[in-house]
Design a protein around this motif. Structure first.
Motif, PDB file in Angstrom:
ATOM      1  N   MET A 161     116.294  34.922   3.619  1.00 26.09           N
ATOM      2  CA  MET A 161     117.690  35.297   3.415  1.00 26.09           C
ATOM      3  C   MET A 161     117.913  36.801   3.523  1.00 26.09           C
ATOM      4  SD  MET A 161     118.769  32.348   3.366  1.00 26.09           S
ATOM      5  CE  MET A 161     120.475  32.857   3.407  1.00 26.09           C
ATOM      6  N   SER A 162     116.845  37.573   3.668  1.00 25.30           N
ATOM      7  CA  SER A 162     117.006  39.015   3.880  1.00 25.30           C
ATOM      8  C   SER A 162     117.633  39.311   5.229  1.00 25.30           C
ATOM      9  CB  SER A 162     115.649  39.725   3.776  1.00 25.30           C
ATOM     10  OG  SER A 162     114.795  39.341   4.849  1.00 25.30           O
ATOM     11  N   THR A 163     117.770  38.284   6.065  1.00 25.51           N
ATOM     12  CA  THR A 163     118.424  38.481   7.361  1.00 25.51           C
ATOM     13  C   THR A 163     119.864  38.953   7.200  1.00 25.51           C
ATOM     14  OG1 THR A 163     118.746  37.470   9.535  1.00 25.51           O
ATOM     15  CG2 THR A 163     119.324  36.114   7.635  1.00 25.51           C
ATOM     16  N   VAL A 164     120.494  38.607   6.069  1.00 21.69           N
ATOM     17  CA  VAL A 164     121.866  39.067   5.833  1.00 21.69           C
ATOM     18  C   VAL A 164     121.897  40.593   5.791  1.00 21.69           C
ATOM     19  CG1 VAL A 164     123.787  39.076   4.206  1.00 21.69           C
ATOM     20  CG2 VAL A 164     122.547  36.951   4.665  1.00 21.69           C
ATOM     21  N   LYS A 165     120.991  41.168   5.018  1.00 20.27           N
ATOM     22  CA  LYS A 165     120.945  42.628   4.871  1.00 20.27           C
ATOM     23  C   LYS A 165     120.401  43.307   6.124  1.00 20.27           C
ATOM     24  CE  LYS A 165     119.196  46.265   1.796  1.00 20.27           C
ATOM     25  NZ  LYS A 165     118.444  46.540   0.526  1.00 20.27           N
ATOM     26  N   GLU A 166     119.383  42.699   6.732  1.00 23.17           N
ATOM     27  CA  GLU A 166     118.691  43.339   7.851  1.00 23.17           C
ATOM     28  C   GLU A 166     119.429  43.196   9.175  1.00 23.17           C
ATOM     29  OE1 GLU A 166     114.714  41.884   8.093  1.00 23.17           O
ATOM     30  OE2 GLU A 166     114.250  42.387   6.010  1.00 23.17           O
ATOM     31  N   HIS A 167     120.153  42.092   9.343  1.00 27.20           N
ATOM     32  CA  HIS A 167     120.753  41.812  10.647  1.00 27.20           C
ATOM     33  C   HIS A 167     122.271  41.668  10.596  1.00 27.20           C
ATOM     34  CE1 HIS A 167     116.573  39.980  10.957  1.00 27.20           C
ATOM     35  NE2 HIS A 167     116.538  41.018  11.759  1.00 27.20           N
ATOM     36  N   TYR A 168     122.753  40.692   9.823  1.00 29.25           N
ATOM     37  CA  TYR A 168     124.188  40.399   9.845  1.00 29.25           C
ATOM     38  C   TYR A 168     125.034  41.582   9.378  1.00 29.25           C
ATOM     39  CZ  TYR A 168     122.879  35.486  10.499  1.00 29.25           C
ATOM     40  OH  TYR A 168     122.364  34.320  10.991  1.00 29.25           O
ATOM     41  N   ASN A 169     124.655  42.187   8.268  1.00 25.09           N
ATOM     42  CA  ASN A 169     125.468  43.301   7.760  1.00 25.09           C
ATOM     43  C   ASN A 169     125.555  44.465   8.743  1.00 25.09           C
ATOM     44  OD1 ASN A 169     125.819  41.722   5.541  1.00 25.09           O
ATOM     45  ND2 ASN A 169     124.731  43.047   4.104  1.00 25.09           N
ATOM     46  N   PRO A 170     124.430  44.934   9.307  1.00 19.96           N
ATOM     47  CA  PRO A 170     124.535  46.025  10.283  1.00 19.96           C
ATOM     48  C   PRO A 170     125.339  45.655  11.526  1.00 19.96           C
ATOM     49  CG  PRO A 170     122.277  45.825   9.499  1.00 19.96           C
ATOM     50  CD  PRO A 170     123.023  44.625   8.996  1.00 19.96           C
ATOM     51  N   ILE A 171     125.226  44.402  11.966  1.00 22.77           N
ATOM     52  CA  ILE A 171     125.977  43.967  13.150  1.00 22.77           C
ATOM     53  C   ILE A 171     127.470  44.028  12.881  1.00 22.77           C
ATOM     54  CG2 ILE A 171     126.533  41.961  14.592  1.00 22.77           C
ATOM     55  CD1 ILE A 171     123.522  41.167  14.308  1.00 22.77           C
ATOM     56  N   VAL A 172     127.893  43.459  11.754  1.00 24.45           N
ATOM     57  CA  VAL A 172     129.324  43.427  11.434  1.00 24.45           C
ATOM     58  C   VAL A 172     129.852  44.834  11.176  1.00 24.45           C
ATOM     59  CG1 VAL A 172     131.017  42.635   9.734  1.00 24.45           C
ATOM     60  CG2 VAL A 172     129.286  41.058  10.605  1.00 24.45           C
ATOM     61  N   LYS A 173     129.082  45.660  10.482  1.00 23.32           N
ATOM     62  CA  LYS A 173     129.520  47.044  10.237  1.00 23.32           C
ATOM     63  C   LYS A 173     129.703  47.795  11.548  1.00 23.32           C
ATOM     64  CE  LYS A 173     127.448  47.603   5.644  1.00 23.32           C
ATOM     65  NZ  LYS A 173     126.357  48.259   4.865  1.00 23.32           N
ATOM     66  N   GLY A 185     131.928  34.974  11.982  1.00 26.21           N
ATOM     67  CA  GLY A 185     131.963  36.308  11.385  1.00 26.21           C
ATOM     68  C   GLY A 185     132.017  37.413  12.412  1.00 26.21           C
ATOM     69  N   PHE A 186     131.231  37.285  13.468  1.00 26.18           N
ATOM     70  CA  PHE A 186     131.234  38.311  14.515  1.00 26.18           C
ATOM     71  C   PHE A 186     132.574  38.336  15.246  1.00 26.18           C
ATOM     72  CE2 PHE A 186     126.385  37.477  14.978  1.00 26.18           C
ATOM     73  CZ  PHE A 186     126.153  38.132  13.769  1.00 26.18           C
ATOM     74  N   ALA A 187     133.127  37.159  15.506  1.00 23.77           N
ATOM     75  CA  ALA A 187     134.423  37.098  16.186  1.00 23.77           C
ATOM     76  C   ALA A 187     135.517  37.725  15.330  1.00 23.77           C
ATOM     77  CB  ALA A 187     134.775  35.652  16.521  1.00 23.77           C
ATOM     78  N   LEU A 188     135.497  37.457  14.024  1.00 20.68           N
ATOM     79  CA  LEU A 188     136.510  38.021  13.131  1.00 20.68           C
ATOM     80  C   LEU A 188     136.342  39.522  12.948  1.00 20.68           C
ATOM     81  CD1 LEU A 188     136.651  35.278  10.340  1.00 20.68           C
ATOM     82  CD2 LEU A 188     138.416  35.785  12.030  1.00 20.68           C
ATOM     83  N   ALA A 189     135.129  40.019  13.101  1.00 23.31           N
ATOM     84  CA  ALA A 189     134.896  41.455  12.971  1.00 23.31           C
ATOM     85  C   ALA A 189     135.470  42.225  14.152  1.00 23.31           C
ATOM     86  CB  ALA A 189     133.400  41.747  12.844  1.00 23.31           C
ATOM     87  N   ALA A 190     135.656  41.530  15.279  1.00 20.78           N
ATOM     88  CA  ALA A 190     136.244  42.167  16.459  1.00 20.78           C
ATOM     89  C   ALA A 190     137.725  42.441  16.212  1.00 20.78           C
ATOM     90  CB  ALA A 190     136.060  41.273  17.687  1.00 20.78           C
ATOM     91  N   ASP A 191     138.288  43.314  17.023  1.00 20.21           N
ATOM     92  CA  ASP A 191     139.685  43.712  16.860  1.00 20.21           C
ATOM     93  C   ASP A 191     140.651  42.766  17.555  1.00 20.21           C
ATOM     94  OD1 ASP A 191     139.111  46.336  15.545  1.00 20.21           O
ATOM     95  OD2 ASP A 191     138.068  46.655  17.440  1.00 20.21           O
ATOM     96  N   TYR A 192     140.157  42.021  18.539  1.00 22.59           N
ATOM     97  CA  TYR A 192     141.036  41.157  19.335  1.00 22.59           C
ATOM     98  C   TYR A 192     140.201  39.991  19.846  1.00 22.59           C
ATOM     99  CZ  TYR A 192     145.076  40.170  22.351  1.00 22.59           C
ATOM    100  OH  TYR A 192     146.185  39.602  22.941  1.00 22.59           O
TER     101      TYR A 192
END
Length: 263
Positions: free
Chosen positions: A82-94, A117-124
């Motif tokens: 579950m460390s993938t959230v901190k190591e991968h997902y969080n940096p990608i979305v930020k 999550g990635f789609a929602l992080a985009a602006d359009y």
């Protein structure tokens, strides 16, 4: 970068393509690392003025975590996996949400879990008419990650977000448009061209102004009106000092189409 993610920069537009169509672009470790590198590269490259995030194939944009890989890692060490959230997902979305340039998601198929999550992080979001969205998390006894607990309530409202998070279901393109998740729906065959056209328009636009718009909206979500007015003053001063603003004013006066420099 691994070939599970393709990265190309052309005329100010960075195109990032998830490239595991045989696995519905599910996120194994190699893909997450490559995607993190790609979005961080785009964010830090001054030659990039807009980003298009899309995916190969016609079935899925991204179905989230690769559960076939996940289940093996879960047996080995549930805490570590579950460390993938901190190591991968969080940096990608930020990187997607925080970069000082617009990001377009070209959603060609299913976007679920972290894919949503990635789609929602985009602006359009330009969405194929056959695409669908699903929170998915509760369906595998997990909570939201990849920023969905922040982005989804802001896009569709907290009540609807709670409904979709607690009772995951497939949201077809038309409903996604009505909810505000999809900005534009296009025929599936037209998705690649339509998404690139939107992204290229942004890449040729006033980059400093776009960055200020992103910053202002993010700031306004968590600050008072008075604070947000002060932030608008700060950002407008910055945009007003840009070369692009001067170009736009001259073009308007001369009844010409502005050619922005992105600075």
């Amino acid at each position: 970068m691994a070939d599970t993610v393709l990265y190309e920069v052309h005329d100010g537009l960075a195109t990032i393509t998830l490239n595991r169509p045989e696995a519905m672009n599910a996120l194994n470790i190699a893909t997450k690392v490559a995607l993190r590198e790609a979005v961080e590269s785009a964010a830090g490259d001054d030659a990039v003025r807009a980003v298009l995030l899309t995916a190969a194939g016609d079935r899925a944009f991204c179905v989230g975590q690769d559960l076939k890989e996940h289940i093996g890692l879960l047996v080995e060490d549930s805490t570590q996996v579950m460390s993938t959230v901190k190591e991968h997902y969080n940096p990608i979305v930020k990187a997607i949400a925080g970069m000082a340039k617009p990001v377009v998601a070209g959603v060609n198929g299913v976007a679920a879990g972290a894919g949503l999550g990635f789609a929602l992080a985009a602006d359009y979001r330009v969405v194929a008419e056959t695409a669908a969205f699903n929170t998915s998390f509760a369906g595998v006894a997990l909570t939201a990650d990849s920023g969905v607990s922040w982005t989804l309530p802001r896009v569709i409202g907290p009540g609807r977000a709670a409904d979709l998070l607690m009772f995951p279901r497939s949201i077809k393109a038309q409903e996604a448009h009505e909810l505000g998740i999809a900005n534009r729906i296009v025929p599936s065959a037209a998705l690649p061209e339509a998404a690139e056209q939107v992204a290229r328009m942004l890449a040729e636009g006033p980059t400093v102004a776009y960055a200020a718009i992103k910053e202002a909206m993010a700031y306004g979500f968590s600050h008072s009106l008075a604070q947000t007015l002060d932030k608008e003053d700060e950002l407008q001063t910055r945009a007003g000092a840009s070369e692009d603003h001067a170009i736009a004013v001259r073009a308007f006066v001369n009844k010409e189409t502005p050619k922005y420099l992105g600075r």
